[in-house]
Design an enzyme around this catalytic site. Structure first.
Site, short mmCIF file in Angstrom:
data_model
loop_
_atom_site.label_atom_id
_atom_site.label_comp_id
_atom_site.label_asym_id
_atom_site.label_seq_id
_atom_site.Cartn_x
_atom_site.Cartn_y
_atom_site.Cartn_z
N ASP A 9 0.82 -1.23 0.00
CA ASP A 9 0.00 0.00 0.00
C ASP A 9 0.85 1.27 0.00
O ASP A 9 0.71 2.13 0.86
CB ASP A 9 -0.98 -0.02 1.18
N HIS A 11 0.91 3.26 -2.62
CA HIS A 11 0.01 4.24 -3.24
C HIS A 11 0.74 5.42 -3.86
O HIS A 11 0.36 6.57 -3.68
CB HIS A 11 -1.03 4.75 -2.22
N ASP A 48 -0.69 -2.49 -4.63
CA ASP A 48 -0.85 -1.03 -4.56
C ASP A 48 0.46 -0.27 -4.42
O ASP A 48 0.61 0.59 -3.56
CB ASP A 48 -1.83 -0.63 -3.44
N HIS A 84 -5.63 -0.93 -6.61
CA HIS A 84 -5.55 0.40 -7.20
C HIS A 84 -4.75 0.47 -8.47
O HIS A 84 -5.09 1.22 -9.37
CB HIS A 84 -4.93 1.38 -6.18
N HIS A 165 -3.58 -9.46 -1.49
CA HIS A 165 -4.00 -8.05 -1.33
C HIS A 165 -5.50 -8.04 -1.04
O HIS A 165 -6.33 -7.71 -1.87
CB HIS A 165 -3.69 -7.25 -2.60
N HIS A 198 -3.43 -4.32 1.43
CA HIS A 198 -4.78 -3.80 1.28
C HIS A 198 -5.36 -3.21 2.58
O HIS A 198 -6.06 -2.21 2.55
CB HIS A 198 -5.74 -4.88 0.73
N HIS A 200 -5.00 -1.11 5.69
CA HIS A 200 -4.09 -0.04 6.07
C HIS A 200 -3.85 -0.01 7.58
O HIS A 200 -3.87 1.05 8.19
CB HIS A 200 -4.63 1.32 5.57
#
Lengths: 421, 675
Positions: A9, A11, A48, A84, A165, A198, A200
């Site tokens: 994650d 991102h 992600d 994502h 994930h 996935h 958080h």
């Protein structure tokens, strides 16, 4: 002793604000630096890496540059795709990066006779066997896992890591109760390490048959809520897993890319002006230099609009005082005045009529024509006159004279008001 | 409103273009810059004119004239509008346009056209030719570049714009105007109050005047009673005087009578005397006539025949004798003729021969006849003489007889006169006696009234005193009456003044009430209405906006809403995302959701508006394929009979009912039907 870094994650490209973009990149770079520093053998990303399929190419460029440096250090990056950064229907940046050889997708699966078959990817340096499932769209994911051919995976010998994930039902935190998850039993049993993504929230979990289910949480922040948690003191970073034929140690490595400051303010019972003033006072003494501030304002204002509390003003004031970025959450801020909608669903003319009628009793005048239904009718007629705009090319004076004259006519005051000045 | 056709001539990159627009979803598809938006600009220009646009931006470069023709339908009626642009020097201006309705074609100025079209479409907004139709811009068509402008606008400007679009600004306008009206009431009320001062002192003065009036009225009434008393006295004196006057008149009449009576007595005596004389004379005449009658009595009547009979006999004898004489002459002539014939032997008349012997006999017969006639003539002469003598005697007798008759009549007449006179003498005597008696009486009366003049004189002086007294009293009454009148006049004047002042006070009071009503009721209620209407619209807008946004952005963590000022807020897990830093697709989604919400709300608040046509100009900038697919759902959900979409996105083709392709070759755009 072999080591790998497990992160998820990240991102990258989640933020378009330049400051946050910088922080985001800085965080990624710091993590990569730490990996080199700690001498990990490889990096495993549980989905992600990017926030979207095709993020800002500047970010991609910077990230790829850093990934190339890692490769030059002989630290390969393995990854599964997240919810994502990947779309099975179209090509994402992550596909390009894999093709370019800066990243290896370990989720190699085939669908055979309704069964999902996964292969292992063997890290040549450590011999670790890596596999996992990339994210699928909601609804598809659980079917995908349900159809997973687990036995061959479970029967595989050696040091095995399974990357995923998705949320695990048994481990789902209460505030994510709405989230779609899969039961742990959908995963093949007895792997040495379950590298989750996935979710958080950082955590290492042990479930029967599943010795180490690990979620490193976001490296930086994908969302405002992540920032809030960070600002409240939660450490962000990744796990370094030391292993030989079995996991020896799982150590958290913090990546501290910024100082966080969290401010929460409850405006309940105050009007917008009082609340704004109090909030100003509240944040006035904070040292926000170099910090990312998460400001959460909630409660029901006793009067005024929520927009009266100029959050853009607060944001720029804090920025001027050195805050790197200010996150605002006013989702739970309401105003009594605006939440109690008296004439919901009524059309405008009905609201006008009802309002005039509702207040007519309050007016204390002797004139009968101004009271009761006559007063209401008069007010409605007067409104018709007074709401008119000036005509094209009509002077201000001519306009006001016309309206006063028409109003006097409507109110039946012509004889009363006329006379020598 | 349904747009049926659009025709452009020399507009931007079009030399000439004509498009028939069907119902349903129409897509104008073409590359960026091919001239798609020009079609939409053309529609807006045809309907509302240039607005804030310049003519130069619309007219094709290098051309001197251009025009846009639009045919549209509202409530089943078809309208055609044509607007023209003309280059004059460096400037491009709008020329006269036309509006065709079922009643015919009218030539109208740019602003007249706009006014008519706003009216046809039921857009309740000012027809200022220098501004765009706000309703059209938000409810029908928002140009691509403005789609996002509203999202990024300064909140206060955006609110101001939306308030106009939602007609909320009306309340502010009404509020300001109501404040103006209230000021007017206040200023007039204080004017009237100023004019209504001194009411108390006027009232006091009136009270004072009233008590004065009462006093004066009492005084006047006492004086009037006095005057009345005096008038009564004077009247009775006057009556007395009248009586005396009448007695005086009587005395004079009596004295006059006496003189008359005296004359009458004298006249009676004279008359008696004269009548006695007449009686005597008449007696004498009677005696004379009687003696004359005795003398005539002796004449005798000679015949019983009348004089007339005798005269006729005389005349008859005379004429008979004449006839006999004529017969004698004829016989003699005959005899002579016979004798001639006898002598000649022929007829002297016819000359025929005659026998003379026959005539001898004839002469003899005739001679005998002649002798008889001569004898008769002699007898007649004697009879005539005799009759004439009798006639004379008869005539004498008749004269005497006539005279006798006359005398007898005279005697009869005299006797009658005598009788009359005698009677008159008697009457005169009686009258004389009566007159004498009356005279005596009158003299006695005259004696009685002898002292009357002195009485009258005495009374006259008494009356003069009374009259003088009355005059003085009357003067006093007049003075008092004038005083009363003056006080009444003053009271009337003061009353009028007081009424005027009270009227002013009443008006001031009334206007104050209207001012209070305006300030304490009308204006605060307007504020309340404004808030409620805005809240209602805000709520509706918000639910629309959230709805559309969630349809376009499939991310449960992301939520879009507007605050009270219609500022869009995009939140992720409650934390705001600065919209400047959203991705292109997100920005477009936000803008499109905002635009759709605006569309719904403006359509709803613009009551009477007659269009549900929706036009989208590049609504999918930055959209993913998935999002493009959602646009279809959204267009379906709009349930608008006519939707026009302009896009360079070929993906949209699949759900358009009709496609027009726009291409630009050598700088010139053209439209062709794609399906």
């Amino acid at each position: 002793m072999n080591k790998f870094a497990h992160m998820s994650d990240i991102h990258l490209g989640a933020h378009r604000e330049p400051v946050l973009q910088q922080l985001e990149l800085k965080c990624f770079n710091m993590a990569m630096d730490k990996c080199v520093e700690l001498g990990v053998d490889f990096v495993l990303i549980s989905g992600d890496l990017f926030h979207v399929g095709i993020p800002d190419l500047g970010i991609v460029n910077a990230a790829v540059k850093r990934m190339r440096e890692l490769r030059e250090e002989n630290i390969p990056i393995y990854a599964i795709y997240g919810s994502h950064d990947y779309n099975p229907a179209s090509t994402s940046v992550i596909d390009v990066i894999e093709t370019a050889g800066f990243l290896t997708n370990i989720s190699k699966w085939k669908e055979l006779k309704g069964k999902v078959r996964l292969d292992f990817c063997r890290d040549p340096k450590t011999g670790a066997k890596l596999t996992g499932l990339s994210a699928r769209k909601i609804g598809l994911e659980s079917r995908h896992y349900a159809n997973l051919e687990k036995r061959s995976l479970e029967e595989e010998e050696g040091f095995k890591v399974f990357a995923f994930h998705t949320g695990i039902t048994e481990l789902k935190p209460p505030h994510l109760s709405e989230m779609e998850t899969i039961p742990i039993s959908y995963l093949p049993r007895d792997f040495d390490y379950y590298a989750g993504g996935h979710i958080h929230e950082r955590g290492i979990f042990r479930l029967p048959g599943y010795e180490r289910v690990v979620f490193p949480g976001p490296l930086f922040t994908g969302y405002g809520s992540d920032i809030e948690v960070t600002a409240r003191g939660e450490k962000r970073g990744f796990y370094v897993v030391s292993f030989e034929d079995r996991v020896k140690k799982v150590e958290f490595t913090q990546v501290e890319s910024f100082n966080g400051k969290y401010v929460e303010y409850d405006a309940t019972g105050k009007n917008s002006m009082q609340a704004a003033k109090e909030l100003q006072k509240e944040i006035g003494h904070l040292d926000v230099r170099g910090s990312v501030v998460a400001l959460k304002v909630r409660g029901e204002l006793s009067g005024g609009k929520t927009s009266d509390m100029s959050f853009s003003g607060i944001r720029s004031a804090l920025t001027e005082r050195g805050a790197l970025y200010v996150y605002v959450n006013r989702h739970a801020l309401t105003s009594k005045e605006y939440t109690q909608i008296k004439f919901a669903g009524e059309d405008t003319s009905t609201i006008e009529a009802k309002s005039f009628k509702e207040r007519i009793g309050d007016v204390k005048v002797a004139q009968r024509s101004l009271r009761g239904e006559r007063g209401v009718a008069l007010a409605q007629e007067l409104l018709k006159v007074l709401r008119q705009d000036a005509r094209v090319d009509e002077s201000k004076k001519a306009y006001l004279d016309r309206l006063v004259k028409d109003s006097v006519h409507v109110l039946g005051l012509k004889e009363t008001i006329d006379g020598e000045e | 409103m349904i747009i049926k056709s659009l025709k452009l001539e020399n507009i931007r990159s079009y030399k000439e273009a004509s498009v028939e627009l069907p119902l349903g979803k129409t897509l104008f598809e073409g590359d960026i810059g091919s001239g798609k938006s020009t079609l939409l600009m053309g529609i807006e220009f045809a309907l509302f004119g240039l607005g804030s646009e310049t003519g130069g931006a619309l007219l094709k470069a290098g051309e001197t004239e251009g025009k846009v023709g639009l045919i549209f339908e509202v409530d089943g009626s078809e309208y055609s509008v044509v607007r023209r642009l003309i280059r004059k020097g460096a400037k491009v201006q709008q020329a006269e346009g036309t509006l065709g309705t079922h009643e015919g074609v009218s030539h109208l100025s740019a602003s007249e056209l706009k006014e008519r079209i706003l009216n046809i479409l039921g857009f309740n907004e000012p027809s200022d030719p220098k501004s765009q139709s706000v309703i059209y811009r938000y409810a029908v068509y928002t140009p691509q570049e403005e789609m996002k402008t509203i999202i990024f606008m300064r909140p206060d400007l955006r609110l101001q714009t939306l308030r106009r679009a939602f007609r909320i600004e009306d309340y502010k306008t009404a509020n300001q105007n109501a404040a103006e009206l209230s000021r007017k009431f206040r200023s007039r009320a204080s004017n009237f109050e100023a004019m209504a001062t001194d009411v108390r002192s006027i009232r006091e003065r009136i009270l004072h005047e009233r008590s004065q009036l009462e006093l004066e009225k009492k005084k006047l009434s006492a004086l009037r009673a006095k005057a009345e008393e005096k008038e009564k006295q004077l009247k009775s004196l006057n009556e007395e005087r009248e009586k005396l006057r009448s007695d005086e008149q009587k005395l004079l009449t009596t004295l006059h009578e006496i003189s008359l009576l005296e004359k009458m007595v004298k006249s009676s005596e004279d008359e008696t005397e004269s009548l006695s004389g007449d009686v005597e004379s008449l007696e004498k005449r009677i005696a004379k006539s009687q003696s004359q009658a005795k003398e005539i009595e002796v004449v005798a009547d000679p015949t019983p025949k009348t004089a007339e009979q005798l005269k006729s006999e005389v005349s008859g004898l005379g004429s008979h004798a004449e006839e006999l004489k004529k017969l004698q002459a004829r016989l003699e002539s005959k005899i002579e003729d016979y004798e001639t014939v006898q002598r000649t032997g022929s007829c002297p008349t016819c000359d025929r021969e005659a026998d003379p012997t026959i005539f001898v006999q004839k002469i003899r017969v005739k001679e005998i006849e002649k002798d008889e006639v001569v004898a008769k003539i002699a007898q007649h002469k004697i009879d005539l003489e005799e009759t004439k003598s009798v006639l004379e005697k008869k005539q004498q007798y008749e004269i005497a007889n006539k005279r006798m008759k006359e005398l007898n009549e005279d005697i009869l007449q005299y006797n009658h006169e005598l009788e009359q006179k005698t009677k008159k003498v008697d009457e005169a005597r009686i009258r004389s006696e009566e007159t004498t008696r009356k005279l005596k009486e009158s003299r006695e009366n005259a004696e009685l009234l002898k002292g009357i003049s002195a009485d009258i004189k005495r009374l006259d002086s008494k009356m003069k005193v009374a009259e003088d007294g009355l005059r003085v009293t009357r003067d006093d009454v007049a003075v008092a009456s004038t005083t009363v009148k003056e006080i009444r006049g003053r009271l009337k004047e003061r009353g009028g003044e007081l009424r005027t002042k009270l009227d002013y006070a009443k008006r001031a009071e009334m206007l104050k009430e209207y001012q209070i009503w305006t300030d304490d009721y009308f204006i605060p209620t307007l504020e309340m209405i404004e808030r409620h209407v805005l809240m209602n619209i805000n709520q509706e807008f918000n639910s629309n906006f959230q709805d559309w946004f969630s349809k376009l952005v499939d991310d449960a963590g992301k939520e879009a809403r507007v605050d009270e000022n219609f500022t869009p807020i995009l939140e992720q897990d409650g934390y705001e995302q600065e919209i400047y830093y959203l991705s292109g697709g997100e920005k477009t989604s936000l803008a499109l959701a905002y635009r759709l919400a605006l569309n719904n709300v403006v359509q709803k608040v613009s009551t009477g508006m007659k269009t549900n046509l929706v036009i989208f100009d590049e609504p999918t900038d930055g959209f993913s394929k998935e999002q493009l697919g959602k646009v279809r759902e959204i267009l379906d959900e709009l349930q608008s009979p006519q939707v026009i979409v302009v896009s360079h996105e070929k993906e949209l083709e699949s759900f358009a009912d009709q496609i027009f392709r726009i291409v630009k070759v050598n700088g010139e755009s053209s439209v062709s039907s794609g399906r």
